[in-house]
Design a protein around this motif. Structure first.
Motif, PDB file in Angstrom:
ATOM      1  N   VAL A   1       0.565  -1.318   0.157  1.00  0.00           N
ATOM      2  CA  VAL A   1       0.120   0.456  -0.418  1.00  0.00           C
ATOM      3  C   VAL A   1       1.224   1.611   0.048  1.00  0.00           C
ATOM      4  O   VAL A   1       1.351   1.048   0.838  1.00  0.00           O
ATOM      5  N   THR A   2       0.455   2.688  -0.577  1.00  0.00           N
ATOM      6  CA  THR A   2       1.107   2.913  -0.965  1.00  0.00           C
ATOM      7  C   THR A   2       0.612   4.326   0.280  1.00  0.00           C
ATOM      8  O   THR A   2      -0.426   4.449   0.401  1.00  0.00           O
ATOM      9  N   GLN A   3       1.769   4.460   0.211  1.00  0.00           N
ATOM     10  CA  GLN A   3       1.426   5.853   2.181  1.00  0.00           C
ATOM     11  C   GLN A   3       2.073   6.882   1.397  1.00  0.00           C
ATOM     12  O   GLN A   3       3.300   7.284   0.926  1.00  0.00           O
ATOM     13  N   ILE A   4       0.887   7.885   2.051  1.00  0.00           N
ATOM     14  CA  ILE A   4       1.421   9.509   1.186  1.00  0.00           C
ATOM     15  C   ILE A   4       0.754  10.241   2.916  1.00  0.00           C
ATOM     16  O   ILE A   4      -0.118  10.055   3.519  1.00  0.00           O
ATOM     17  N   LEU A   5       1.820  11.679   2.701  1.00  0.00           N
ATOM     18  CA  LEU A   5       2.249  12.362   3.802  1.00  0.00           C
ATOM     19  C   LEU A   5       1.453  13.374   3.195  1.00  0.00           C
ATOM     20  O   LEU A   5       2.126  14.217   1.894  1.00  0.00           O
TER      21      LEU A   5
ATOM     22  N   MET B   1     -17.385 -14.267   4.641  1.00  0.00           N
ATOM     23  CA  MET B   1     -16.059 -12.776   4.860  1.00  0.00           C
ATOM     24  C   MET B   1     -16.407 -12.416   3.814  1.00  0.00           C
ATOM     25  O   MET B   1     -16.140 -11.374   3.926  1.00  0.00           O
ATOM     26  N   GLY B   2     -17.016 -12.524   2.800  1.00  0.00           N
ATOM     27  CA  GLY B   2     -17.152 -11.817   1.947  1.00  0.00           C
ATOM     28  C   GLY B   2     -16.231 -11.768   0.260  1.00  0.00           C
ATOM     29  O   GLY B   2     -17.314 -13.296  -0.153  1.00  0.00           O
ATOM     30  N   TYR B   3     -15.615 -11.558  -0.741  1.00  0.00           N
ATOM     31  CA  TYR B   3     -15.312 -12.154  -2.011  1.00  0.00           C
ATOM     32  C   TYR B   3     -14.120 -11.645  -2.571  1.00  0.00           C
ATOM     33  O   TYR B   3     -13.381 -10.298  -1.312  1.00  0.00           O
ATOM     34  N   ARG B   4     -13.360 -12.264  -3.149  1.00  0.00           N
ATOM     35  CA  ARG B   4     -12.244 -12.372  -3.546  1.00  0.00           C
ATOM     36  C   ARG B   4     -11.922 -12.982  -5.159  1.00  0.00           C
ATOM     37  O   ARG B   4     -12.509 -13.331  -5.939  1.00  0.00           O
ATOM     38  N   LEU B   5     -11.389 -12.138  -6.008  1.00  0.00           N
ATOM     39  CA  LEU B   5     -10.944 -11.684  -7.630  1.00  0.00           C
ATOM     40  C   LEU B   5     -10.113 -12.676  -7.398  1.00  0.00           C
ATOM     41  O   LEU B   5      -9.417 -12.978  -6.813  1.00  0.00           O
ATOM     42  N   VAL B   6     -10.314 -13.344  -8.251  1.00  0.00           N
ATOM     43  CA  VAL B   6      -9.900 -14.866  -9.037  1.00  0.00           C
ATOM     44  C   VAL B   6      -9.407 -14.671 -10.059  1.00  0.00           C
ATOM     45  O   VAL B   6     -10.051 -14.116 -11.047  1.00  0.00           O
TER      46      VAL B   6
ATOM     47  N   LEU C   1      -8.586  -4.822  -7.888  1.00  0.00           N
ATOM     48  CA  LEU C   1      -7.642  -5.693  -8.476  1.00  0.00           C
ATOM     49  C   LEU C   1      -6.301  -4.814  -7.687  1.00  0.00           C
ATOM     50  O   LEU C   1      -5.008  -5.297  -8.449  1.00  0.00           O
ATOM     51  N   SER C   2      -6.975  -3.739  -6.870  1.00  0.00           N
ATOM     52  CA  SER C   2      -5.672  -3.262  -6.482  1.00  0.00           C
ATOM     53  C   SER C   2      -5.433  -4.812  -5.331  1.00  0.00           C
ATOM     54  O   SER C   2      -3.679  -4.690  -4.423  1.00  0.00           O
ATOM     55  N   HIS C   3      -6.050  -5.391  -4.717  1.00  0.00           N
ATOM     56  CA  HIS C   3      -5.859  -6.568  -3.336  1.00  0.00           C
ATOM     57  C   HIS C   3      -6.423  -8.058  -4.678  1.00  0.00           C
ATOM     58  O   HIS C   3      -7.487  -8.446  -4.068  1.00  0.00           O
TER      59      HIS C   3
END
Ligand code: CA
Length: 240
Positions: A18-22, A231-236, A181-183
């Motif tokens: 994950v990109t961290q932004i200040l 639990m939820g959903y998953r992209l495969v 798509l990010s996860h």
């Protein structure tokens, strides 16, 4: 400094990618506006209100980009930038300034800023600059297309491609697919999806996520978004 934000979004910070932004901004309304938008776009952020706090975190912390206001209560943004560059940091910095005069802009860019954003601005304008800077900083790698198996999403045109077929998405379907798509391969709860794709606080009674997952399945193929019961959903990935 305000660390509440990073605690609240802790689940995202556990993911090393994950990109961290200040965010360095002393006006609470603008700071939370930026933080909220970044969150919806899939970035983690930490907000501070002073130049000194910004320098401490920027030098010590693990941030990929800084959004820096010029008018701060202690040292101004230009001083922050000069002192940051003096440490050898090459972190991309986007300056926010109410003063949109050419002189200020030139001073900012000469002082080591990568870009600037005159206030007031729309969030998507800032986001476009952030994405551009992060992409340039990562060696020009084309991060505007997210891919998993035979599914890809172009973040500029907002078109999805499934196999060889181009699919048009609504704004909400786009956000949802961008989140998946990010996860890739990761189970995302309804709460996480709602938070990321809608930017709302979770309403436990809402089935909006399920409704949009159904829409998205119709467009990209039901086999690509798997229900993980309870639990939820998953992209495969579906092989090309
Ligand atoms: Ca300010």
């Amino acid at each position: 400094m305000d660390r509440r934000a990073s605690r609240r979004w802790g689940w995202r910070m556990e993911n090393g990618n994950v990109t961290q932004i200040l965010i360095v901004e002393d006006e609470p309304g603008i700071s939370s506006f930026i933080a909220k938008g970044l969150k919806a776009a899939g970035y983690a952020s930490t907000a501070v209100t002073t130049g000194e706090a910004a320098l401490t975190l920027a030098v010590a912390g693990d941030f990929q980009l800084m959004v820096l206001d010029i008018g701060l209560p202690d040292i101004d943004g230009f001083s922050v930038l000069r002192r940051l560059r003096a440490t050898g940091s090459t972190m991309p910095v986007i300056i926010l300034t109410a003063r949109s005069s050419v002189d200020d802009t030139v001073a900012g860019l000469e002082g080591g800023a990568d870009d600037y954003m005159p206030k007031p601005f729309r969030f998507d304008e800032l986001l476009a600059r952030i994405r551009l800077r992060l992409r340039t900083d990562s060696g020009g790698q084309d991060a505007t297309v997210l891919t998993h198996g035979d599914l890809s999403l172009d973040l500029r045109t907002r078109y999805a491609t499934v196999g060889d077929e181009e699919v048009e998405l609504s704004a909400r379907e786009f956000s949802l697919l961008e989140t998946f798509l990010s996860h890739p391969g990761q189970v995302l709860s309804r709460e996480q999806l709602l938070d990321r794709a809608w930017g709302y606080d979770f309403d436990p009674g809402s089935n909006i996520v399920d409704v949009y997952v159904r829409y998205l399945r119709k467009k990209v193929g039901a086999e690509r978004i798997v229900t993980v019961y309870g639990m939820g959903y998953r992209l495969v990935a579906v092989a090309k």
